[in-house]
Structures are given as C-alpha cells and as structure tokens.
Design a protein around this motif. Structure first.
Motif, mmCIF file in Angstrom:
data_model
loop_
_atom_site.group_PDB
_atom_site.id
_atom_site.type_symbol
_atom_site.label_atom_id
_atom_site.label_comp_id
_atom_site.label_asym_id
_atom_site.label_seq_id
_atom_site.Cartn_x
_atom_site.Cartn_y
_atom_site.Cartn_z
ATOM 1 N N ARG A 46 0.852 -1.188 0.000
ATOM 2 C CA ARG A 46 0.000 0.000 0.000
ATOM 3 C C ARG A 46 0.889 1.239 0.000
ATOM 4 N NH1 ARG A 46 -3.099 -1.405 3.610
ATOM 5 N NH2 ARG A 46 -5.096 -1.784 2.542
ATOM 6 N N VAL A 47 0.824 2.022 -1.078
ATOM 7 C CA VAL A 47 1.641 3.230 -1.216
ATOM 8 C C VAL A 47 1.050 4.361 -0.381
ATOM 9 C CG1 VAL A 47 2.470 4.972 -2.842
ATOM 10 C CG2 VAL A 47 2.416 2.566 -3.513
ATOM 11 N N SER A 48 -0.248 4.526 -0.467
ATOM 12 C CA SER A 48 -0.987 5.495 0.339
ATOM 13 C C SER A 48 -2.431 5.018 0.356
ATOM 14 C CB SER A 48 -0.879 6.912 -0.249
ATOM 15 O OG SER A 48 -1.508 6.983 -1.513
ATOM 16 N N HIS A 49 -3.292 5.770 1.013
ATOM 17 C CA HIS A 49 -4.686 5.345 1.100
ATOM 18 C C HIS A 49 -5.290 5.206 -0.295
ATOM 19 C CE1 HIS A 49 -8.673 4.845 2.740
ATOM 20 N NE2 HIS A 49 -9.119 5.789 1.929
ATOM 21 N N GLY A 50 -5.716 3.980 -0.615
ATOM 22 C CA GLY A 50 -6.365 3.744 -1.904
ATOM 23 C C GLY A 50 -5.426 3.598 -3.075
ATOM 24 N N ALA A 51 -4.116 3.472 -2.829
ATOM 25 C CA ALA A 51 -3.136 3.333 -3.912
ATOM 26 C C ALA A 51 -2.169 2.201 -3.592
ATOM 27 C CB ALA A 51 -2.377 4.635 -4.136
ATOM 28 N N TYR A 52 -1.841 1.395 -4.595
ATOM 29 C CA TYR A 52 -1.059 0.174 -4.379
ATOM 30 C C TYR A 52 -0.008 -0.014 -5.472
ATOM 31 C CZ TYR A 52 -5.304 -0.770 -1.684
ATOM 32 O OH TYR A 52 -6.361 -0.665 -0.817
#
Length: 209
Positions: A46-52
């Motif tokens: 998970r890179v940030s909330h809602g992004a992978y």
C-alpha cells in the motif's frame, strides 16, 4: 473472479499503471477485499490510502507522487487522462518538476501539483495550485506528466521561489536544450511581451553571475 484471477489482473494492472488505485482495480473486476488480502500476503504494497503497487515490480522514483497525481480522478487510467482530447490539466510542476528534470537545487517534496480547478487535500507532503497548463508544455516522466523546462521556469517565478535557487535552475536549464522561443511565448502570455522578455533577459544575466 477467483484468487488466482485476481492476482493475474493485479499483475496486468501493475504493468500498465505501475502504482494503481482501488478505483482502477474495481474497473478490472478486483474487489477491495482482494486488495486487502494481497497486502496481507505480501503480493501488494500500500503506497498510500487507496493506492497500491506490486511487490517486486520495477521501482519508480516517487510512487507516492504518482498516487497523489492520481487522486483527483482515481478511476481513470493514465492513458485516458493524458490523451490530448481528454487532457484534464493535472500536472506535476514547480520545484518537483525541476527536481525530476535534474535542474537546479530544489527538493522533490513537498510535491507541487497544478490543476485547472482547486483540489483540496490535507496531506502535508503536497501543495496543490490552480493553474492552466497546456498539454503541449508537458512531458511524461517517472510515471507522471511533468512540465517542460520552459514552463517549469515560469511556474517557479509565479510561485515566488527563492531567486538564488531560480538562478541555479536557469544556470542548469540554459546549458541544456532550453527552448527560449517557447519561454518567450509563455512569459509574454503571462506578463506581456516587453515585460516578459525583460524578465527572461534578467534571469539569463543572473544565471551567468
């Protein structure tokens, strides 16, 4: 889809997007619980909330920057957002663009992103600004659209960046393939022909000191 099909879809999406969003995954038939499971089992990061991003995939310079650029329209694929006919005007610029271009002595973050309309975000590592930027003044770099050197210089001036750092940027930019004619057009549109030309001349003179 079954688990194996979900993972295959994630790999295909990763190859296409690098960093991808939950909304993009949904369009490919990948549910949120499959994304959560993939994170728990070490398939996704998970890179940030809602992004992978796919674990083991080729690394990019700033995956969190890619995620931030995708925030305003997270459901669209990158190729859709950057088509000339569908250009949404959200672009990496200013100090962040200068760093990605390898010009000057700025820092990559806090990230500077421009858009035609206001984007609200509470994230401390990004500064969104309202600015109209033409598709012709953008190049693809590091997984995001980045302003060309001539447009970046104008934005550094508009953002009132430290004059000494702008001079360092000019010193580097003028040594490379800097299109002074394009810069004159951009500065003239913003400040008027005479004033824009005078500002560019001053920047060139400062860069040689």
């Amino acid at each position: 889809m079954i688990k194996g099909e979900h993972q295959q879809a994630m790999r295909e999406l990763s190859e296409e997007e690098g960093v991808f969003t939950a909304a993009q995954a949904h369009r490919r038939g990948i549910p949120r619980d499959a994304l959560s499971y993939a994170c728990k089992t070490g398939v996704l990061e998970r890179v940030s909330h809602g992004a992978y991003r796919l674990v083991g995939a080729p690394t990019t310079e700033a995956p969190d920057l890619i995620a931030l650029w995708k925030l305003p329209d997270s459901g669209k694929f990158s190729r859709e957002r950057t088509k000339p006919a569908e250009w949404d005007g959200v672009v990496v610029g200013g100090t962040t663009a200068a760093t990605l271009l390898g010009l000057g002595e700025f820092h990559l973050s806090p990230y500077r992103i421009y858009a035609p309309k206001r984007i609200n975000s509470r994230k401390a590592d990004v500064r969104f600004g309202v600015r109209e930027i033409e598709r012709a003044d953008v190049r693809w770099r590091g997984g995001v659209p980045v302003t060309i050197p001539e447009r970046t210089l104008l934005d550094l001036v508009l953002d009132c960046e430290d004059p000494s750092l702008v001079s360092h940027y000019c010193r580097d930019a003028f040594k490379h393939d800097f299109d002074e004619e394009r810069a004159k057009v951009l500065f003239a549109r913003q400040f008027g022909e005479k004033r824009g030309a005078r500002m560019l001349e001053n920047l060139r003179n400062q860069a040689t000191i």
